[in-house]
Design a protein around this motif. Structure first.
Motif, PDB file in Angstrom:
ATOM      1  N   THR A 158     -28.999  84.492   3.328  1.00  0.00           N
ATOM      2  CA  THR A 158     -29.259  85.939   2.901  1.00  0.00           C
ATOM      3  C   THR A 158     -29.580  86.708   4.206  1.00  0.00           C
ATOM      4  O   THR A 158     -30.411  86.588   4.750  1.00  0.00           O
ATOM      5  CB  THR A 158     -30.428  86.027   1.891  1.00  0.00           C
ATOM      6  OG1 THR A 158     -30.405  87.428   1.578  1.00  0.00           O
ATOM      7  CG2 THR A 158     -31.892  85.631   2.197  1.00  0.00           C
ATOM      8  N   ASN A 179     -26.862  84.375  -0.846  1.00  0.00           N
ATOM      9  CA  ASN A 179     -27.774  85.373  -1.715  1.00  0.00           C
ATOM     10  C   ASN A 179     -27.674  87.140  -1.176  1.00  0.00           C
ATOM     11  O   ASN A 179     -28.055  87.258   0.207  1.00  0.00           O
ATOM     12  CB  ASN A 179     -29.242  84.835  -1.399  1.00  0.00           C
ATOM     13  CG  ASN A 179     -30.305  85.862  -2.210  1.00  0.00           C
ATOM     14  OD1 ASN A 179     -31.137  86.459  -1.401  1.00  0.00           O
ATOM     15  ND2 ASN A 179     -30.151  86.013  -3.564  1.00  0.00           N
ATOM     16  N   ASN A 181     -29.180  90.418  -3.277  1.00  0.00           N
ATOM     17  CA  ASN A 181     -29.392  90.847  -4.579  1.00  0.00           C
ATOM     18  C   ASN A 181     -28.941  92.325  -4.775  1.00  0.00           C
ATOM     19  O   ASN A 181     -29.031  93.141  -4.186  1.00  0.00           O
ATOM     20  CB  ASN A 181     -31.072  90.733  -4.591  1.00  0.00           C
ATOM     21  CG  ASN A 181     -31.593  89.381  -4.569  1.00  0.00           C
ATOM     22  OD1 ASN A 181     -30.698  88.540  -5.036  1.00  0.00           O
ATOM     23  ND2 ASN A 181     -32.602  88.973  -4.184  1.00  0.00           N
ATOM     24  N   PRO A 248     -31.394  84.760  -8.859  1.00  0.00           N
ATOM     25  CA  PRO A 248     -32.828  84.843  -8.599  1.00  0.00           C
ATOM     26  C   PRO A 248     -33.477  86.309  -9.221  1.00  0.00           C
ATOM     27  O   PRO A 248     -33.162  87.089  -9.375  1.00  0.00           O
ATOM     28  CB  PRO A 248     -33.174  85.160  -7.137  1.00  0.00           C
ATOM     29  CG  PRO A 248     -31.390  85.534  -6.650  1.00  0.00           C
ATOM     30  CD  PRO A 248     -30.691  85.252  -7.577  1.00  0.00           C
ATOM     31  N   ASN A 250     -36.828  87.878  -9.236  1.00  0.00           N
ATOM     32  CA  ASN A 250     -38.030  88.027  -8.551  1.00  0.00           C
ATOM     33  C   ASN A 250     -39.062  88.831  -9.068  1.00  0.00           C
ATOM     34  O   ASN A 250     -38.600  90.022  -9.842  1.00  0.00           O
ATOM     35  CB  ASN A 250     -37.610  88.786  -7.026  1.00  0.00           C
ATOM     36  CG  ASN A 250     -36.827  87.691  -6.302  1.00  0.00           C
ATOM     37  OD1 ASN A 250     -37.259  86.815  -5.543  1.00  0.00           O
ATOM     38  ND2 ASN A 250     -35.482  87.893  -6.186  1.00  0.00           N
ATOM     39  N   PHE A 313     -38.393  78.307  -5.900  1.00  0.00           N
ATOM     40  CA  PHE A 313     -38.782  78.233  -4.483  1.00  0.00           C
ATOM     41  C   PHE A 313     -39.737  77.121  -4.328  1.00  0.00           C
ATOM     42  O   PHE A 313     -40.893  77.480  -5.067  1.00  0.00           O
ATOM     43  CB  PHE A 313     -38.911  79.450  -3.567  1.00  0.00           C
ATOM     44  CG  PHE A 313     -37.666  80.485  -3.422  1.00  0.00           C
ATOM     45  CD1 PHE A 313     -36.380  79.636  -2.813  1.00  0.00           C
ATOM     46  CD2 PHE A 313     -37.391  81.639  -3.948  1.00  0.00           C
ATOM     47  CE1 PHE A 313     -35.207  80.596  -2.493  1.00  0.00           C
ATOM     48  CE2 PHE A 313     -36.180  82.336  -3.726  1.00  0.00           C
ATOM     49  CZ  PHE A 313     -35.303  81.614  -2.979  1.00  0.00           C
ATOM     50  N   LEU A 318     -42.821  82.141   1.299  1.00  0.00           N
ATOM     51  CA  LEU A 318     -41.393  82.646   1.006  1.00  0.00           C
ATOM     52  C   LEU A 318     -40.724  83.044   2.293  1.00  0.00           C
ATOM     53  O   LEU A 318     -40.545  82.112   2.944  1.00  0.00           O
ATOM     54  CB  LEU A 318     -41.580  83.610  -0.235  1.00  0.00           C
ATOM     55  CG  LEU A 318     -41.852  83.391  -1.452  1.00  0.00           C
ATOM     56  CD1 LEU A 318     -42.373  84.415  -2.362  1.00  0.00           C
ATOM     57  CD2 LEU A 318     -40.708  82.495  -2.184  1.00  0.00           C
ATOM     58  N   LEU A 319     -40.643  84.280   2.420  1.00  0.00           N
ATOM     59  CA  LEU A 319     -40.087  84.608   3.862  1.00  0.00           C
ATOM     60  C   LEU A 319     -41.593  85.389   4.564  1.00  0.00           C
ATOM     61  O   LEU A 319     -41.622  84.303   5.685  1.00  0.00           O
ATOM     62  CB  LEU A 319     -39.445  86.125   3.786  1.00  0.00           C
ATOM     63  CG  LEU A 319     -37.924  85.596   2.995  1.00  0.00           C
ATOM     64  CD1 LEU A 319     -37.170  86.806   2.760  1.00  0.00           C
ATOM     65  CD2 LEU A 319     -37.150  84.593   3.801  1.00  0.00           C
ATOM     66  N   VAL A 320     -42.065  86.146   4.077  1.00  0.00           N
ATOM     67  CA  VAL A 320     -43.738  86.252   4.987  1.00  0.00           C
ATOM     68  C   VAL A 320     -44.593  86.261   3.942  1.00  0.00           C
ATOM     69  O   VAL A 320     -45.819  86.213   4.582  1.00  0.00           O
ATOM     70  CB  VAL A 320     -43.630  87.695   5.571  1.00  0.00           C
ATOM     71  CG1 VAL A 320     -42.438  87.870   6.459  1.00  0.00           C
ATOM     72  CG2 VAL A 320     -43.531  88.973   4.684  1.00  0.00           C
ATOM     73  N   THR A 321     -44.473  86.090   2.785  1.00  0.00           N
ATOM     74  CA  THR A 321     -45.738  86.130   1.755  1.00  0.00           C
ATOM     75  C   THR A 321     -45.885  84.724   1.371  1.00  0.00           C
ATOM     76  O   THR A 321     -44.921  83.856   1.522  1.00  0.00           O
ATOM     77  CB  THR A 321     -45.545  86.987   0.558  1.00  0.00           C
ATOM     78  OG1 THR A 321     -44.502  86.476  -0.184  1.00  0.00           O
ATOM     79  CG2 THR A 321     -45.371  88.333   0.964  1.00  0.00           C
TER      80      THR A 321
HETATM   81  C1  DTB Z   1     -34.567  86.049  -3.416  1.00  0.00           C
HETATM   82  O1  DTB Z   1     -34.226  86.803  -4.105  1.00  0.00           O
HETATM   83  N1  DTB Z   1     -35.821  86.096  -3.161  1.00  0.00           N
HETATM   84  C2  DTB Z   1     -36.130  85.178  -1.879  1.00  0.00           C
HETATM   85  C3  DTB Z   1     -34.805  85.169  -1.242  1.00  0.00           C
HETATM   86  N2  DTB Z   1     -33.802  85.578  -2.325  1.00  0.00           N
HETATM   87  C4  DTB Z   1     -34.507  85.347  -0.196  1.00  0.00           C
HETATM   88  C5  DTB Z   1     -37.051  86.405  -0.957  1.00  0.00           C
HETATM   89  C6  DTB Z   1     -38.463  86.487  -1.681  1.00  0.00           C
HETATM   90  C7  DTB Z   1     -39.066  87.628  -0.695  1.00  0.00           C
HETATM   91  C8  DTB Z   1     -40.343  87.791  -0.985  1.00  0.00           C
HETATM   92  C9  DTB Z   1     -41.208  88.498  -0.271  1.00  0.00           C
HETATM   93  C10 DTB Z   1     -41.374  87.825   1.257  1.00  0.00           C
HETATM   94  O2  DTB Z   1     -42.070  87.098   1.224  1.00  0.00           O
HETATM   95  O3  DTB Z   1     -40.886  88.607   2.082  1.00  0.00           O
END
Ligand code: DTB
Ligand code: SAM
Ligand code: SF4
Length: 346
Positions: A158, A179, A181, A248, A250, A313, A318-321
């Protein structure tokens, strides 16, 4: 790397790459049926026992309801994103304390892929905080996709908006899923993001589809939208022709410093309803219970599984959380009696 701690706590306008009921040709493929927003909203409004029964019936017709896909996420380029998405901790427009990093090396990514594989993930998804990759970035991502494929996992990424040519290049590198969204209903989009529009998202999805890459597209629930807003999002996704292979859902993770940090809590059952309606309207898709599980209690997660979510997941971040710990997820899957690739291949 730091993990950011979150705060606790309809339209029927035809758009490009959007099938309306009128436009849809008689088809042998049941996946091409269109869903008017009003019909999606009617599903969301059903008494919960009725909605769950319908979602479970559809789920069992198309999937083994005891299987769960595990996908691991890695942020290969974090922070410093020029876009102003109101939910996102990685935007330069919001003071969230997320530092901008350089892109990860193939060695670093291989190590993460090996870890994910050993923990039992079957899909590996790389995220980058870009509006769109430039051609040099893309060349590096192609190499990273090959690392994932070398290790025998499904590859997803993504990276923001893609041109047709960029999508073709990723396909050439072996990418399985992209991905991207839609995030919310078209009429709410401008309240959340001003630096791009809905049609930009649809255009990228079109390029991904044309390149022969599986489409992964969903949205975020809990950003202050009404049921009608959730119906508008699901209808957009379900009316893509064909609808995404992977969807997804979220839950908004409220990150201090983002404009949506103080959003009111959503009733968890509204989230469960959204998952159920995604399952009913997109029967063969993987419906992915994505961000927000860390803030959700386990019973809500289990209700989402029973409503048809069959992908999560998996991994502490996740990415930063944060995401639930791997041990907690393993225990939860075992208690519910769900199989993963690890167990169903064993
Ligand atoms: C998706 O729909 N959710 C993921 C993924 N695709 C890349 C990302 C979630 C991010 C949540 C906040 C974070 O940690 O940045
Ligand atoms: N920059 C690329 C893009 O926006 O397409 C890829 C990365 S972006 C972080 C991927 C997705 O993460 C977003 O589309 C959004 O759905 C989700 N996301 C970002 N921040 C979130 C949050 N705080 N809560 C829930 N989902 C979030
Ligand atoms: Fe950038 Fe993606 Fe975050 Fe939007 S969601 S600010 S495009 S990283």
């Amino acid at each position: 790397m730091t993990t950011i701690t979150p705060t606790l706590a309809a339209t029927e306008q035809p758009l490009h790459f959007h099938a309306t009921r009128k436009a849809a040709a008689p088809s042998v493929d049941a996946r091409q049926q269109a869903w008017p927003v009003a019909e999606v909203q009617a599903l969301l409004d059903l008494p919960l026992p009725e909605l769950m029964h319908r979602a479970q019936t559809v789920h069992r017709e198309h999937h083994d309801a005891t299987e769960m896909e595990l996908a691991t996420l890695l942020s290969i380029k974090t922070g410093g994103c020029p876009e102003d998405c109101g939910y996102c901790p990685q935007s330069v427009h919001h003071e969230t304390g997320v530092p901008a990093t350089k892109m990860m090396t193939p060695e670093e990514v291989r190590e993460a892929v090996l870890g994910a594989k050993a923990a039992g993930a079957s899909r590996f998804c790389m995220g980058a905080a870009w509006r769109a990759p430039n051609d040099r970035d893309l060349e590096k991502v192609e190499e990273l996709v090959r690392v994932i494929k070398d290790e025998g996992l499904e590859a997803c990424c993504t990276l923001g908006m893609l041109s047709g040519d960029q999508a073709q290049r990723l396909k050439g590198a072996g990418l399985d899923y992209y991905n991207h969204n839609l995030d919310t209903a078209p009429e709410l989009y401008g309240d959340i993001i001003t630096t791009r529009d809905y049609q930009d998202r649809l255009d990228t999805l079109g390029h991904v589809r044309e390149a022969g890459i599986h489409v992964c597209s969903g949205g975020i629930v809990g950003m202050g939208e009404s049921r009608a807003g959730r119906a508008g999002l699901i209808a957009q996704l379900a009316n893509l022709a064909p609808y995404p292979e992977s969807v997804p859902i979220n839950h908004l993770v409220k990150v201090p410093g983002t404009p949506l940090a103080d959003e009111l809590d959503l009733d968890p059952l509204e989230f469960v309803r959204t998952v159920a309606v995604a399952r009913i309207t997109m029967p063969t898709a993987k419906v992915r219970l994505s961000a927000g599980r860390r803030q959700m209690d386990e019973s809500t997660q289990v209700l989402c599984f029973l409503a048809g979510a069959n992908s999560i997941f998996y991994g502490d971040k996740l990415l930063v959380t944060g995401n639930p710990d791997v041990e907690a997820d393993r225990a939860l899957l075992q208690r519910v009696g769900l199989k993963t690739r690890h167990t169903f291949n064993a």
